[in-house]
Scaffold this motif. Structure first.
Motif, PDB file in Angstrom:
ATOM      1  N   SER A 287      23.777  66.878  38.758  1.00  0.00           N
ATOM      2  CA  SER A 287      23.174  67.524  37.751  1.00  0.00           C
ATOM      3  C   SER A 287      23.445  67.257  36.718  1.00  0.00           C
ATOM      4  N   PRO A 288      23.079  66.006  35.358  1.00  0.00           N
ATOM      5  CA  PRO A 288      23.215  65.148  34.265  1.00  0.00           C
ATOM      6  C   PRO A 288      23.833  66.424  33.009  1.00  0.00           C
TER       7      PRO A 288
ATOM      8  N   GLN B 229      28.467  63.043  28.687  1.00  0.00           N
ATOM      9  CA  GLN B 229      29.817  63.096  28.395  1.00  0.00           C
ATOM     10  C   GLN B 229      30.492  64.292  27.385  1.00  0.00           C
ATOM     11  N   ASP B 230      29.188  64.297  26.870  1.00  0.00           N
ATOM     12  CA  ASP B 230      28.747  65.024  25.424  1.00  0.00           C
ATOM     13  C   ASP B 230      29.710  66.216  25.692  1.00  0.00           C
ATOM     14  N   THR B 231      31.248  66.856  25.293  1.00  0.00           N
ATOM     15  CA  THR B 231      31.661  67.956  25.699  1.00  0.00           C
ATOM     16  C   THR B 231      30.903  69.025  25.220  1.00  0.00           C
ATOM     17  N   GLN B 232      29.958  69.102  23.941  1.00  0.00           N
ATOM     18  CA  GLN B 232      29.650  70.654  22.942  1.00  0.00           C
ATOM     19  C   GLN B 232      28.572  70.917  24.185  1.00  0.00           C
ATOM     20  N   LYS B 233      28.367  69.940  24.925  1.00  0.00           N
ATOM     21  CA  LYS B 233      26.738  70.455  25.619  1.00  0.00           C
ATOM     22  C   LYS B 233      27.371  70.706  26.907  1.00  0.00           C
ATOM     23  N   ARG B 234      28.324  70.200  27.422  1.00  0.00           N
ATOM     24  CA  ARG B 234      29.082  70.596  28.597  1.00  0.00           C
ATOM     25  C   ARG B 234      29.798  71.795  28.417  1.00  0.00           C
TER      26      ARG B 234
END
Length: 94
Positions: free
Chosen positions: A57-58, A63-68
């Protein structure tokens, strides 16, 4: 060896399960799940689970902690709404 697919006592070094896994074009762990799903007469949910597990899963690897963090929050809310304790159980419900 932990899959129960290897046997030093045989000529080819494989157990019957190992021979089946060797014939499948997927990771041996996914192959064992598929074989067991067929043996237990639940091929449809197992196939869905293996399909979901076969790709990365992308959203989980960004690497974007907000998205994760946002994805993890949505994931936990979905699992709670479905009454599932894992992603695999959620795939079966969906």
């Amino acid at each position: 060896n932990d899959l129960g697919a290897l046997d030093d006592a045989t000529a080819d070094g494989l157990t019957p399960l190992g021979r089946h896994l060797a014939a499948l074009p997927c990771h041996p762990r996914l192959g064992k799940i598929l074989v067991l799903g067929c043996l237990f007469s639940v091929p449809e949910p197992v196939l869905s689970i293996c399909a979901a597990m076969s790709g990365r899963s992308p959203l989980m690897t960004t690497q974007d902690t907000q998205k994760r963090t946002a994805w993890q929050t949505e994931r936990h809310q979905l699992l709670h709404r479905l009454g599932a304790r894992s992603d695999h159980c959620a795939w079966v419900v969906l």
